[in-house]
Design a protein around this motif. Structure first.
Motif, short mmCIF file in Angstrom:
data_model
loop_
_atom_site.label_atom_id
_atom_site.label_comp_id
_atom_site.label_asym_id
_atom_site.label_seq_id
_atom_site.Cartn_x
_atom_site.Cartn_y
_atom_site.Cartn_z
N ASP A 84 54.63 18.41 21.48
CA ASP A 84 53.87 19.63 21.77
C ASP A 84 52.47 19.44 21.22
N ALA A 85 51.48 19.98 21.88
CA ALA A 85 50.09 19.83 21.44
C ALA A 85 49.79 20.85 20.35
N ILE A 86 50.29 20.58 19.15
CA ILE A 86 50.09 21.51 18.05
C ILE A 86 49.25 20.91 16.93
N GLY A 87 48.90 19.66 17.04
CA GLY A 87 48.12 19.01 16.00
C GLY A 87 46.72 19.60 15.90
N PRO A 88 46.09 19.45 14.73
CA PRO A 88 44.74 19.99 14.56
C PRO A 88 43.74 19.40 15.54
N ASP A 89 44.02 18.20 16.01
CA ASP A 89 43.13 17.56 16.97
C ASP A 89 43.62 17.75 18.41
N GLY A 90 44.69 18.56 18.58
CA GLY A 90 45.23 18.82 19.91
C GLY A 90 46.12 17.72 20.44
N LYS A 91 46.31 16.65 19.66
CA LYS A 91 47.19 15.56 20.10
C LYS A 91 48.65 16.00 19.97
N PRO A 92 49.49 15.52 20.89
CA PRO A 92 50.91 15.88 20.82
C PRO A 92 51.53 15.41 19.50
N MET A 93 52.34 16.29 18.95
CA MET A 93 53.08 15.99 17.74
C MET A 93 54.55 16.31 17.98
N PRO A 94 55.45 15.63 17.28
CA PRO A 94 56.88 15.93 17.48
C PRO A 94 57.24 17.30 16.92
N ILE A 95 58.06 18.00 17.65
CA ILE A 95 58.60 19.29 17.23
C ILE A 95 60.10 19.27 17.51
N VAL A 96 60.80 20.27 17.00
CA VAL A 96 62.21 20.46 17.30
C VAL A 96 62.33 21.73 18.14
#
Length: 147
Positions: free
Chosen positions: A55-67
């Motif tokens: 999901d694009a939740i990183g501060p830089d808008g890059k996708p990060m893993p979520i559950v």
């Protein structure tokens, strides 16, 4: 492995102050009533499926893993739970304010307009291993009274 288990036990037992995710100490501690008023939806659900996603939740808008956790809805205290019966949270890690989503656990989810379906313990969400224990019974009764 033992350390991971202990961290999860601390997190799930409600001892959130020991975590790296912090709040401004100059602000008063929010009560359950404050958290309830601030929430757009408060409900009880049991997670029956989890999966990792990006999901694009990183501060830089890059996708990060979520559950992503899919739940059976047990009771609604306020608002409308997500229609798809899914909540989201960060993968477990220090300082991310997330509540680990685990299959088989019961949760009381507090969602806000800002967080959407993203589960954060700082919004009031919590998990329970045993709903027959005194603390979850009292908490569920308190929420019923706040309806």
């Amino acid at each position: 492995m033992i350390r991971l288990f202990l961290v999860l036990v601390l997190l799930l037992s409600g001892i959130q102050s020991a975590l790296a995710c912090s709040r401004d100490p100059s602000l008063p501690e929010l009560t359950d009533e404050d958290l309830f008023r601030a929430a757009s939806a408060v409900f009880h659900g049991r997670i029956y499926k989890t999966e990792e996603a990006l999901d694009a939740i990183g501060p830089d808008g890059k996708p990060m893993p979520i559950v992503v956790g899919t739940f059976h809805l047990k009771e609604v205290f306020k608002g409308r739970p997500p229609e798809d019966r899914m909540v989201r949270g960060p993968t477990p890690g220090p300082g991310n304010c997330g509540l680990p989503l685990m299959v088989g656990l019961d949760y009381v989810f507090f969602l806000t307009e800002e967080s959407g379906p993203f589960v954060l313990w700082t919004n009031g969400s919590r998990a329970y291993f045993n709903l027959d224990a005194a603390e979850p019974k009292q908490f569920l009764e308190k929420l019923r009274a706040l309806k």
